[in-house]
Structures are given as structure tokens and as C-alpha cells.
Write an enzyme that holds these catalytic residues in place. Structure first.
Site, PDB file in Angstrom:
ATOM      1  N   ASP A 249       0.821  -1.210   0.000  1.00 29.25           N
ATOM      2  CA  ASP A 249       0.000   0.000   0.000  1.00 29.25           C
ATOM      3  C   ASP A 249       0.852   1.256   0.000  1.00 29.25           C
ATOM      4  O   ASP A 249       2.033   1.208   0.280  1.00 29.25           O
ATOM      5  CB  ASP A 249      -0.815   0.046   1.295  1.00 29.25           C
ATOM      6  CG  ASP A 249      -1.987  -0.901   1.244  1.00 29.25           C
ATOM      7  OD1 ASP A 249      -2.370  -1.285   0.144  1.00 29.25           O
ATOM      8  OD2 ASP A 249      -2.506  -1.225   2.327  1.00 29.25           O
ATOM      9  N   LYS A 271      -3.019   4.063  -3.255  1.00 30.59           N
ATOM     10  CA  LYS A 271      -3.572   5.243  -3.910  1.00 30.59           C
ATOM     11  C   LYS A 271      -2.453   6.162  -4.370  1.00 30.59           C
ATOM     12  O   LYS A 271      -1.472   6.346  -3.680  1.00 30.59           O
ATOM     13  CB  LYS A 271      -4.425   5.998  -2.894  1.00 30.59           C
ATOM     14  CG  LYS A 271      -5.521   6.805  -3.544  1.00 30.59           C
ATOM     15  CD  LYS A 271      -6.163   7.701  -2.540  1.00 30.59           C
ATOM     16  CE  LYS A 271      -7.147   6.971  -1.652  1.00 30.59           C
ATOM     17  NZ  LYS A 271      -7.826   7.864  -0.728  1.00 30.59           N
ATOM     18  N   MET A 384      -7.436   8.638   9.107  1.00 31.76           N
ATOM     19  CA  MET A 384      -7.956   9.142   7.828  1.00 31.76           C
ATOM     20  C   MET A 384      -8.831  10.383   8.026  1.00 31.76           C
ATOM     21  O   MET A 384      -9.830  10.560   7.324  1.00 31.76           O
ATOM     22  CB  MET A 384      -8.772   8.051   7.102  1.00 31.76           C
ATOM     23  CG  MET A 384      -7.959   6.842   6.735  1.00 31.76           C
ATOM     24  SD  MET A 384      -8.933   5.521   6.029  1.00 31.76           S
ATOM     25  CE  MET A 384      -9.477   4.650   7.494  1.00 31.76           C
TER      26      MET A 384
HETATM   27  N1  SAH Z   1      -4.067  -0.214   9.169  1.00 33.73           N
HETATM   28  C1  SAH Z   1      -3.463   1.076   9.446  1.00 33.73           C
HETATM   29  C2  SAH Z   1      -4.412   2.212   9.227  1.00 33.73           C
HETATM   30  C3  SAH Z   1      -4.873   2.383   7.822  1.00 33.73           C
HETATM   31  S1  SAH Z   1      -5.901   3.767   7.611  1.00 33.73           S
HETATM   32  C4  SAH Z   1      -2.941   1.070  10.886  1.00 33.73           C
HETATM   33  O1  SAH Z   1      -3.218   0.140  11.660  1.00 33.73           O
HETATM   34  O2  SAH Z   1      -2.228   2.001  11.234  1.00 33.73           O
HETATM   35  C5  SAH Z   1      -4.766   4.985   7.101  1.00 33.73           C
HETATM   36  C6  SAH Z   1      -4.627   6.074   8.134  1.00 33.73           C
HETATM   37  O3  SAH Z   1      -3.755   5.643   9.178  1.00 33.73           O
HETATM   38  C7  SAH Z   1      -3.974   7.328   7.621  1.00 33.73           C
HETATM   39  O4  SAH Z   1      -4.915   8.145   6.950  1.00 33.73           O
HETATM   40  C8  SAH Z   1      -3.524   7.972   8.891  1.00 33.73           C
HETATM   41  O5  SAH Z   1      -4.599   8.567   9.579  1.00 33.73           O
HETATM   42  C9  SAH Z   1      -3.090   6.776   9.708  1.00 33.73           C
HETATM   43  N2  SAH Z   1      -1.642   6.528   9.594  1.00 33.73           N
HETATM   44  C10 SAH Z   1      -1.041   5.398   9.237  1.00 33.73           C
HETATM   45  N3  SAH Z   1       0.293   5.514   9.306  1.00 33.73           N
HETATM   46  C11 SAH Z   1       0.548   6.761   9.698  1.00 33.73           C
HETATM   47  C12 SAH Z   1       1.726   7.494   9.956  1.00 33.73           C
HETATM   48  N4  SAH Z   1       2.940   6.969   9.807  1.00 33.73           N
HETATM   49  N5  SAH Z   1       1.620   8.787  10.372  1.00 33.73           N
HETATM   50  C13 SAH Z   1       0.398   9.337  10.531  1.00 33.73           C
HETATM   51  N6  SAH Z   1      -0.747   8.690  10.305  1.00 33.73           N
HETATM   52  C14 SAH Z   1      -0.684   7.419   9.903  1.00 33.73           C
END
Ligand code: SAH
Length: 459
Positions: A249, A271, A384
Site C-alpha cells: 500500500d 492510492k 484518515m
Molecule cells: N491499518 C493502518 C491504518 C490504515 S488507515 C494502521 O493500523 O495504522 C490509514 C490512516 O492511518 C492514515 O490516513 C492515517 O490517519 C493513519 N496513519 C497510518 N500511518 C501513519 C503514519 N505513519 N503517520 C500518521 N498517520 C498514519
């Protein structure tokens, strides 16, 4: 190559250790694992060695070392804090051509032991020829992480299968192919990953049925964590190194992607700016198609696959198509980012609970339980939510949250690019606009955000 690596059989062989302190103890414990017949010469013994003496695990002579003490030993280790004795032991041993090791004195050694990874009967030893023992230890830790303890059992099983395999496959090439397929067989891999127990008998049946020639694909649904590659789990790294194809991803950081097996094919399914995501349905189909062709497919997802990751939907499809899979949890953004931003998600004085929600909008609208999100004494983490930030703040205030409630928005958390903007519900949108924060960004709302002033340690 200044030293020649060998593995020496010491079972019931006489080995002499000069010294009775903690350093000698460490060496003796290794020698005991090798079943050596150990004699210890020392002026006194540490507590643990006294116990070993009582248990008759070692033979002890309380005395000063003399030249004659060396006779008949196949190996000698000197571990005293007396330089003169260490030198005498080394010289005498060398005179008799008996291999000698003097702890921490490379110039007095004729052999060294290196850093050892013990998965007996599988043994790995790393040496820097005395140049950089800490580097050797560092490498050992890396390898330790890649070789689960189950390799020990597998090596024994493979040893016990050797004769049967020899009898069934004649040429050395067909034997080699058999073993390569065997190690790669999903059942064996599941055994290595401790997701399945396999008895020696079951494995033998596999050999006899000759089932191993058929390659069966599988899917590894792996959480890649929030960005910092050091936050990967051992199992994640292990499977990343074993995959043939990797579907990843946008959230997967470059540093994490670099750890996928070099020869694996990388397929981006995330994306891109101004382009639509590869639809979930298409990803599911791709996973199935690739696994059915016999590939080990790594589905690498940001954070944890089961937290806003649609991991559940992907394995549902795999289940329906009877494709073997395993799921490896990852550190989710909320966990990683709260640590790296110095914002504990719960705290006795500020938050007794913590809620994770998605701020993803449908038709530019957010449907969330605002009443419960606006309650005091809790932390709300919004994934998100960057695009909906102003709506989120407005709604919370409208549903009773104080305008001054602290809030943080963290961009690219846990990486060297991490940016943290803090403010209040009433001014954060403005600040975030000014700083031009981009995705991925995580929102943390609640009084715990105040703690960052004190607890910020990263960057
Ligand atoms: N499965 C992932 C989340 C996916 S949704 C998890 O467990 O973390 C994607 C969202 O995760 C992004 O829009 C953001 O809000 C958050 N996110 C993921 N990695 C991030 C990072 N390194 N820094 C800030 N936000 C992050």
C-alpha cells in the site's frame, strides 16, 4: 581468513577451564551444552560453579595452575583475572599444540568461539576474528530474529528423515530438489511459523506420499507498522524475506519496503495522487490468482491489517477459495505515533479510555457518534481524518466538547519526517492549513495531548 571455522565434537572429551569466576562460568555453561568433560582449576569458585560441582557437572581442583595440569586436555580456556597465569596457560598449551582461548586476550588465543546462534542441531557461529566482537553480536541478533526456534526441531526431523529420502531419490540432484521443496512446503512453513504442529510421523508420511512435488501458494497478510522499520515484528520480517511477490500500500514506507526479499516482485496497489485506489475487489482477485499459481504472496499493509485495513475482507476471500494464509499483526498508527509523539493514549489523570475511529468521509459527510466522542476523560484517535478536520472540530464543540480541548495532528509519524502540530479544537484547523500537513496524518484528541510538552523525546 586468519582463522578457520570448524565445529568440534566435545562430547565426553576432557576440557580444562582455568578460573572460577563469572567469566569462567559463562564459558563453562557453553561447554556443558556441548557435553564436554570439564575440569576447573581455580583458587575459588563462584556460587553457581559450586552448585555445578555439587551436582557433579564439573570436576574441580582448588589450586594454583601448573604446567602439568594441561596434559590430556583437548581444549583449554583461561578465564582468570591474573595476567601472569593467563600467559602461562597460553604458552604451555601452545607448546603442547592444544587449542587455547584466553578470554578477552586475542593475542594469547589460538582459537575463538564467535557469537553463537544455537538451534541445535543447527548451529551458526559468527566471528570477526577478534576485530569487532560487538559487530558480530549485532549480526547475531539480526540472524536470531530471522531463525525461529522451530528450526531446531525441523533440523532434527530432517536428520531423522535422511535415510528414507536417500532410499527414495537416487541422484543427488533429485535429493536436493526434494529437500528444497520440502523446506518450502506450506505445511513445513506453517510448522516453522508455529501455526501448525507436525509430528515426525506426519512429515514422514508427506515424504512417502510424494506430495511435496506440487507447489502450493499461500498469502501472508502482514502488518508493516507505521513507518519505522524497527517497529516490524520478527515474524513480519521473516515472512517478508520469504515472499515471491509483494502487494503493498501507499502507507508502506520505503525503509520497510527495502526489507522485502530482494528478488520478490513488488506490486503497488495503493492510492496515488489524482488516481483511484486499486479497488478492493481487484486486490482480492489478484491475491487469489497469484497464490493459485503457487506463489508466496506477501500482502503488506500499513500499521495493523485488522485496524482500518480491510484485512478481514481479504482473508474472507482467501478462506472461500481455500488458500492457506497467515496474519501477522503490526503496530497500528495510534500506538506507534502516540509513543513517538510523546502522547500516552491513556493516563490516570486525563483519560481512562481510548477510542479509535475513522474520519473517512462518504459524499463529503462524516457519520460518527458525536455525543460519545465529545465525552470527557477519554482520548479519541482519528484515522484518515485530515480532510475532515474542520468538520470534526466543529461537531465535537457542537456536542459539548470544550473549545480549548487539546488536539494533535501527526504527519508521517515514527519516521524521520514526523511532524507534530498541537493546538485546541478551535484553532487546530488553521494551524494545520498553515503548516500544509499532508496524508498520512493521525489526529489525537484529549487532555493527554498536553503531556507532549513534557514527554516529547523523538526528534
Ligand atoms: N491499518 C493502518 C491504518 C490504515 S488507515 C494502521 O493500523 O495504522 C490509514 C490512516 O492511518 C492514515 O490516513 C492515517 O490517519 C493513519 N496513519 C497510518 N500511518 C501513519 C503514519 N505513519 N503517520 C500518521 N498517520 C498514519
Amino acid at each position: 581468513m586468519k582463522s578457520f571455522p570448524i565445529f568440534i565434537n566435545l562430547i565426553h572429551k576432557p576440557v580444562l577451564v582455568v578460573g572460577g569466576g563469572d567469566v569462567a562460568l559463562r564459558k563453562i555453561e557453553m561447554l556443558l551444552r556441548a557435553d564436554a568433560k570439564i575440569t576447573v582449576i581455580a583458587s575459588k569458585l563462584c556460587k553457581q560453579l559450586q552448585d555445578y560441582q555439587k551436582l557433579k557437572k564439573i570436576h574441580v581442583k582448588i589450586k594454583t595452575f601448573e604446567k602439568n595440569d594441561l596434559v590430556r586436555s583437548v581444549l583449554i580456556i583461561a578465564a582468570t583475572d591474573n595476567k601472569k597465569i593467563n600467559l602461562l596457560v597460553s604458552k604451555t598449551a601452545q607448546g603442547l599444540n592444544i587449542p587455547v582461548n584466553v578470554v578477552d586476550e586475542p593475542s594469547l588465543c589460538t582459537f575463538t568461539m564467535g557469537s553463537i546462534i544455537d538451534r541445535s542441531p543447527l548451529l551458526i557461529a559468527i566471528s570477526s576474528e577478534g576485530n569487532a566482537p560487538v559487530l558480530a553480536k549485532f549480526i547475531r541478533e539480526k540472524i536470531e530474529a530471522l531463525i525461529p526456534h522451530s528450526f531446531s526441531k525441523l533440523a532434527s526431523i530432517m536428520g531423522s528423515m535422511r535415510d528414507t529420502v536417500k532410499g527414495r531419490y537416487e541422484s543427488s540432484q533429485s535429493k536436493r530438489i526434494f529437500w528444497e521443496n520440502f523446506i518450502d512446503h506450506p505445511l513445513v512453513r506453517q510448522f516453522l511459523n508455529q501455526t501448525k504442529k507436525l509430528s515426525d510421523k506426519q512429515l514422514m508420511t508427506l515424504v512417502k506420499r510424494n506430495k511435496l512435488q506440487k507447489k502450493q501458494g499461500e498469502v501472508f497478510l502482514v502488518g508493516g507498522g507505521p513507518g519505522d522499520p524497527d517497529l516490524l515484528t520478527f515474524r513480519a520480517l521473516h515472512l517478508m524475506q520469504r515472499s515471491d511477490i509483494c502487494l503493498y500500500d501507499k502507507l508502506i514506507s520505503k525503509d520497510v519496503l527495502n526489507l522485502v526479499r530482494r528478488d520478490a516482485e513488488l506490486i503497488y496497489v495503493g492510492k496515488e495522487e489524482d488516481r483511484h485506489t486499486v479497488p478492493q475487489e481487484k486486490i482480492n482477485q489478484l491475491l487469489i490468482k497469484l497464490a493459485k499459481k503457487g506463489n508466496r504472496v506477501l500482502r503488506l499493509k500499513g500499521g495493523d491489517p485488522f485496524i482500518f485495513g480491510r484485512g478481514g475482507e481479504e482473508i474472507e476471500m482467501l478462506m472461500e477459495h481455500k488458500i492457506p494464509f497467515q496474519v501477522v499483526p503490526g503496530i497500528t498508527a495510534a500506538n506507534g505515533i502516540s509513543s513517538y509523539a510523546g502522547i500516552p493514549l491513556t493516563h490516570r489523570d486525563y483519560a481512562q479510555s481510548c477510542i479509535f475511529v475513522t474520519g473517512h468521509m462518504k459524499d463529503e459527510k462524516l457519520t460518527l457518534e458525536w455525543d460519545s466522542l465529545a465525552k470527557p476523560n477519554q482520548t479519541v484517535v482519528i484515522y484518515m481524518g485530515l480532510l475532515a478536520l474542520s468538520q470534526i472540530c466543529e461537531q465535537l464543540i457542537k456536542h459539548g466538547a470544550p473549545k480549548s480541548l487539546p488536539i494533535a495532528v501527526v504527519e508521517q509519524g515514527t519516521t524521520s519526517e514526523q511532524r507534530v502540530i498541537t493546538g485546541r479544537l478551535l484553532n487546530i484547523t488553521q494551524k494545520v492549513k498553515q503548516e500544509k500537513l499532508k496524508s498520512p496524518s493521525l489526529i489525537i484528541i484529549g487532555n493527554v495531548v498536553k503531556l507532549r510538552r513534557k514527554l516529547n523525546w523523538f526528534n
